[in-house]
Design a protein around this motif. Structure first.
Motif, PDB file in Angstrom:
ATOM      1  N   GLN A  27       1.168  -0.996   0.178  1.00  0.00           N
ATOM      2  CA  GLN A  27       0.067  -0.123  -0.110  1.00  0.00           C
ATOM      3  C   GLN A  27       0.899   0.983  -0.372  1.00  0.00           C
ATOM      4  O   GLN A  27       0.850   2.153  -1.366  1.00  0.00           O
ATOM      5  CB  GLN A  27      -0.450   0.154   1.047  1.00  0.00           C
ATOM      6  N   ASN A  72      -3.665   2.905  11.287  1.00  0.00           N
ATOM      7  CA  ASN A  72      -3.006   0.903  11.349  1.00  0.00           C
ATOM      8  C   ASN A  72      -1.878   1.105  11.619  1.00  0.00           C
ATOM      9  O   ASN A  72      -1.553   0.227  12.726  1.00  0.00           O
ATOM     10  CB  ASN A  72      -2.804   1.153   9.480  1.00  0.00           C
ATOM     11  N   MET A  88     -11.801  -9.913  11.366  1.00  0.00           N
ATOM     12  CA  MET A  88     -10.791 -10.192  10.734  1.00  0.00           C
ATOM     13  C   MET A  88      -8.875 -10.526  10.630  1.00  0.00           C
ATOM     14  O   MET A  88      -8.946 -11.816   9.846  1.00  0.00           O
ATOM     15  CB  MET A  88      -9.994  -9.092   9.141  1.00  0.00           C
ATOM     16  N   VAL A 121     -11.598  -3.852  10.622  1.00  0.00           N
ATOM     17  CA  VAL A 121     -12.897  -2.331   9.363  1.00  0.00           C
ATOM     18  C   VAL A 121     -12.869  -1.944  10.958  1.00  0.00           C
ATOM     19  O   VAL A 121     -13.361  -2.337  12.181  1.00  0.00           O
ATOM     20  CB  VAL A 121     -13.565  -3.445   9.030  1.00  0.00           C
ATOM     21  N   VAL A 136      -5.901  -1.814   8.075  1.00  0.00           N
ATOM     22  CA  VAL A 136      -7.380  -1.583   7.270  1.00  0.00           C
ATOM     23  C   VAL A 136      -8.406  -2.451   6.216  1.00  0.00           C
ATOM     24  O   VAL A 136      -7.386  -2.512   5.379  1.00  0.00           O
ATOM     25  CB  VAL A 136      -7.900   0.194   7.237  1.00  0.00           C
ATOM     26  N   ASP A 137      -8.995  -3.293   6.627  1.00  0.00           N
ATOM     27  CA  ASP A 137      -9.970  -3.703   5.467  1.00  0.00           C
ATOM     28  C   ASP A 137      -9.400  -5.458   5.633  1.00  0.00           C
ATOM     29  O   ASP A 137      -9.212  -6.132   4.474  1.00  0.00           O
ATOM     30  CB  ASP A 137      -9.884  -3.231   3.994  1.00  0.00           C
ATOM     31  N   VAL A 138      -7.609  -5.213   6.406  1.00  0.00           N
ATOM     32  CA  VAL A 138      -6.903  -6.611   6.407  1.00  0.00           C
ATOM     33  C   VAL A 138      -7.227  -7.063   7.678  1.00  0.00           C
ATOM     34  O   VAL A 138      -7.524  -8.458   8.337  1.00  0.00           O
ATOM     35  CB  VAL A 138      -5.920  -6.852   5.666  1.00  0.00           C
TER      36      VAL A 138
END
Length: 548
Positions: free
Chosen positions: A89, A398, A421, A410, A405-407
């Motif tokens: 990212q 993070n 997650m 959330v 985020v999103d891994v």
């Protein structure tokens, strides 16, 4: 997924006969006469004053800028892990290609020394805080091996906003306005004590979390925790204060915090403008006060008699038997269990103390390792851009959650975290023998100096997170900044000096246990000054004066 972005160091390749010869000569010669450093200096003389212009063929062509970064406190960045995805990212966002250079922790400083005498080095090198005052680093800066970034910093608002001023001052190693790296910040704080909440209630001890105690109140509480059966089991199996032996044989109880001592090496500026180390000062008796109080606690039995025979690991196994544990409030989660919880006391005040409020210094520069940019790095501004982005609000989420985020998690509109997650990734790791849930890079790379929330588990309910954040803020308010920047005079390496200092550690244990009177400390101090501490004081005072 791109190719692996981690370089495993095989230092045997570097350790040729010529390299070893150069390493030996490094001790006796100045940095200008070392072949590898001459090359760096000649190649970028202007780099000692400012970073180069932001231009290159790669950047103009839109190609990713390559950066190799040497890391400490990170064992690996497993491919496909959350940390690896975080790197992907960052690379996409900033148009960079990152390569991690990760030496084995057991030989980390050996690797640093070897890189200092070789032309081929990482673009970014991570140094222990102590190197800021070592000639091996300052000579390297002076010879042109690293960039001064002082004229670039104003372009990076997040980096400036979330780094303590004292940290930039520490990185100004020549005290001339030049800055030689980016700090990996830590919070400067004065820690207090965790108290068993159920024991306070069982013994009808009236205490409100966050308030300071008097010394008498503190001692009476320790005594009650020891002798008044706070757990109600009818067995004499509790002690007031957790204490154990450190690696050098000294007693770790942190009672010295009450008397402004902290780790014992910090130098402070007193109200009259003089500077001193309160532990070894002949003009102040704070350390004797500590020894006297420690002896009082020892004789009363509020510290278990096995303390000097326990190490940290053994004492940890007995945490349930202690009513008071010296600790940072951000770590309360590590101690709270189903059968016991803790409240936080920020400190203890001694009546008549001229300094007043409980306060002491720890982490005196706010620097917990730092990154120096090699003069061979073609785009130092790219690392500064990376550091600035990582400390932005967008990325702090993070780092603060130590996931992605999103891994890893959330977050809903109210700021609540859902880590299901991440929990699934941990389960996959256990099942498949992978490390996809690895987040060590995210949590260790950079931190905000004002980020108290970093230390608070996001699995906590919002009200608990606020409670812990408020307690951490108290530790900031009670912090007493040191003025020595971690500098150690040359005499500190003298074998006679070291031998006597170790002797003092063994002898002070006799004062705590009552085998020697408190006045014996004066005799030990006289011997310490004769062993070289008089020179230490002279050199340290001159160094601190040079910073003004």
């Amino acid at each position: 997924m791109k190719a692996k972005k981690v370089t495993a160091l095989l230092m045997a390749v570097l350790m040729t006969a010529g390299c070893l010869a150069g390493c030996g000569e490094q001790q006796a010669e100045t940095s200008e006469t070392t072949s590898g450093q001459e090359t760096s200096a000649d190649a970028s003389k202007e780099g000692t004053d400012s970073a180069p212009e932001e231009s290159s063929e790669a950047a103009d062509a839109g190609e990713p800028v390559k950066l190799s970064i040497m890391l400490h406190s990170v064992n690996e960045v497993p491919e496909g892990s959350i940390a690896d995805q975080w790197v992907d990212q960052l690379e996409e966002k900033l148009n960079v290609e990152l390569e991690w250079v990760i030496p084995p922790s057991s030989a980390y400083e050996d690797n640093l020394q070897l890189y200092l005498i070789n032309e081929d080095k990482p673009d970014i090198m991570c140094f222990p805080t102590e190197w800021l005052t070592q000639t091996s680093f300052t000579d390297a800066c002076q010879s042109g091996m690293f960039y001064d970034i002082s004229d670039q910093l104003e372009n990076y608002p997040n980096l400036m906003a979330h780094t303590a001023q004292i940290s930039w001052e520490a990185l100004d190693v020549f005290n001339d306005g030049r800055v030689w790296g980016v700090p990996r910040s830590t919070v400067c704080r004065a820690d207090g004590f965790l108290l068993r909440e159920d024991w306070l209630k069982n013994l009808n001890i009236d205490y409100t979390e966050g308030e300071l105690m008097t010394l008498d109140e503190f001692y009476d509480m320790l005594y009650a925790f020891t002798y008044n059966d706070p757990d109600g089991n009818g067995i004499d199996d509790t002690w007031g204060l957790k204490s154990y032996a450190t690696d050098n044989g000294s007693l770790n109880s942190n009672l010295n915090r009450i008397f402004h001592i902290g780790g014992g090496e910090a130098w402070y500026e007193m109200a009259d403008g003089t500077v001193t180390n309160l532990k070894y000062s002949k003009d102040h008796d704070y350390y004797k006060q500590y020894l006297e109080f420690a002896n009082k606690c020892w004789k009363a039995g509020v510290m278990e008699p096995d303390a000097f025979a326990l190490d940290g690991a053994a004492s940890k196994e007995r945490n349930a038997q202690y009513g008071c544990i010296a600790e940072y409030p951000g770590n309360i989660d590590l101690y709270d269990k189903e059968d016991r919880t803790y409240v936080y006391c920020p400190g203890v005040v001694v009546d008549g103390d001229p300094i007043g409020t409980y306060t002491y210094g720890d982490h005196n520069t706010g620097v917990w390792y730092y990154y120096a940019i090699s003069s061979t790095c073609e785009h130092p501004e790219k690392f500064l851009e990376l550091a600035d982005y990582i400390l932005s609000d967008e990325q702090w989420i993070n780092l603060n959650a130590k996931n992605l985020v999103d891994v890893g998690f959330v977050m809903d509109a109210d700021g609540n975290y859902d880590f299901s997650m991440f929990d699934a990734l941990k389960a996959d790791d256990e099942k498949n023998g992978t490390k996809l849930a690895n987040t060590s890079l995210i949590s260790a790379f950079l931190r905000r100096s004002d980020g108290a929330e970093f230390f608070i588990a996001k699995t906590n309910p919002p009200e608990r997170q606020k409670r812990l954040a408020d307690l951490i803020e108290i530790t900031f308010d009670l912090y007493w900044p040191a003025v020595d920047r971690g500098y150690k005079p040359e005499v500190a390496t003298d074998p006679i000096f070291i031998e006597y200092k170790n002797f003092m550690i063994q002898e002070e244990s006799k004062i705590i246990t009552g085998d020697k009177p408190v006045e014996y400390w004066d005799e030990l101090l006289d011997g310490f000054y004769e062993a070289g501490y008089d020179k230490y004081v002279e050199e340290m005072t001159a160094y601190i004066d040079s910073l003004k």
